[in-house]
Design an enzyme around this catalytic site. Structure first.
Site, PDB file in Angstrom:
ATOM      1  N   SER A   1      32.392  31.608  39.538  1.00 26.07           N
ATOM      2  CA  SER A   1      30.998  32.031  39.531  1.00 26.07           C
ATOM      3  C   SER A   1      30.130  31.036  38.765  1.00 26.07           C
ATOM      4  O   SER A   1      30.048  29.876  39.134  1.00 26.07           O
ATOM      5  CB  SER A   1      30.894  33.450  38.949  1.00 26.07           C
ATOM      6  OG  SER A   1      29.630  34.018  39.188  1.00 26.07           O
TER       7      SER A   1
ATOM      8  N   ASP B   1      31.198  37.986  50.035  1.00 29.60           N
ATOM      9  CA  ASP B   1      30.576  37.652  48.753  1.00 29.60           C
ATOM     10  C   ASP B   1      29.065  37.534  48.927  1.00 29.60           C
ATOM     11  O   ASP B   1      28.586  36.755  49.755  1.00 29.60           O
ATOM     12  CB  ASP B   1      31.147  36.323  48.251  1.00 29.60           C
ATOM     13  CG  ASP B   1      30.844  36.050  46.791  1.00 29.60           C
ATOM     14  OD1 ASP B   1      29.824  36.555  46.284  1.00 29.60           O
ATOM     15  OD2 ASP B   1      31.633  35.328  46.164  1.00 29.60           O
TER      16      ASP B   1
ATOM     17  N   HIS C   1      32.772  38.829  45.704  1.00 26.43           N
ATOM     18  CA  HIS C   1      32.682  37.956  44.536  1.00 26.43           C
ATOM     19  C   HIS C   1      33.726  38.269  43.461  1.00 26.43           C
ATOM     20  O   HIS C   1      34.303  37.362  42.858  1.00 26.43           O
ATOM     21  CB  HIS C   1      31.281  38.042  43.936  1.00 26.43           C
ATOM     22  CG  HIS C   1      30.947  36.887  43.035  1.00 26.43           C
ATOM     23  ND1 HIS C   1      30.826  35.594  43.495  1.00 26.43           N
ATOM     24  CD2 HIS C   1      30.713  36.824  41.701  1.00 26.43           C
ATOM     25  CE1 HIS C   1      30.526  34.785  42.497  1.00 26.43           C
ATOM     26  NE2 HIS C   1      30.461  35.506  41.397  1.00 26.43           N
TER      27      HIS C   1
END
Length: 246
Positions: free
Chosen positions: A19, A189, A222
């Site tokens: 991330s 995601d 994610h």
């Protein structure tokens, strides 16, 4: 930290980022920083061109200037469980398109493979605080659709910090073409959106072919990259094989 580890060990580093950790690496590599200290880098759920993200939760924070409002209120640390930030986020959760009963999915997309016990462990350690300025910076990049340094909102302030009236840009095309990169992204995601990654890959189209490994999992969102029950098999085994490549 990079300098310290490199100096103490006398070795190049293997970098694994998830991330926001991917954006930090990409920005550094684009300025050819850290490259000489890096053996290879793995980027999970890569964050780059934030203007493409499809997370309604994240976009609501951006479009309503929630981070800026917190900053103007004198909140220097963005603590998700803090009183001020909590009150601000309450305004997001009342919107019909956002289900804050499942904040993980609301933020990063519907996860495929999470277990209740994993969720409990995750919430024992997240979400960690960050500087409010950091959230403002991310919001700026979403609105501008670029990757740039922090915009102080005043040409004189920017001149004082950067020597130019606008923040310097990070150009992904300047990432050295021979640094070994492992990119893993997911079809569900909403933060590292497929469109985000495709734009990043377009910038890496001239990368040395055997120095770029791309893993796509169409059912991953994610947070699956760090908590999916099958991640060790479908993600971490290929990742370790990449890191062990001479």
């Amino acid at each position: 930290m990079y300098d310290y580890i490199h100096i103490q060990t006398g070795q190049k580093l293997y970098y694994v980022g998830n991330s926001l950790g991917t954006l930090l690496a990409l920005a550094a590599f684009s300025q050819e920083k850290l490259v000489n200290m890096t053996k290879s880098a793995a980027l999970l759920g890569p964050i780059a061109y934030l203007g493409q993200l499809s997370s309604v939760f994240a976009r609501t924070i951006v479009t309503t200037f929630l981070a800026e409002k917190a900053y103007w209120l004198g909140v220097s640390e963005f603590i998700p469980e803090g009183l001020v930030v909590g009150k601000i986020l309450e305004g997001v959760c009342v919107l019909s398109l956002i289900d804050c009963n499942n904040v993980i999915s609301a933020l990063g997309g519907p996860n495929c493979c999470k277990m209740p016990s994993t969720i409990d462990v995750l919430f024992d350690h997240t979400f960690q605080s960050t500087s409010t300025k950091n959230i403002v910076h991310l919001s700026q990049m979403v609105r501008a659709g670029n990757i740039a340094e922090y915009d102080y909102g005043d040409e004189n302030e920017n001149m004082a910090h950067y020597g130019q009236p606008t923040p310097p840009m990070y150009y992904m095309t300047r990432i050295p073409k021979d640094i070994p990169l492992f990119l893993a992204y997911g079809g569900k995601d909403t933060l590292s959106d497929v469109n985000v990654v495709q734009l990043l890959l377009e910038n890496l189209k001239d990368h040395v072919k055997d120095k770029l490994v791309v893993q796509y999992r169409d059912y991953y969102a994610h947070f699956d990259f760090i908590m999916a029950e099958n991640a060790n098999r479908v993600l971490y085994d290929p990742l370790l094989a990449f890191l062990m490549t001479p």
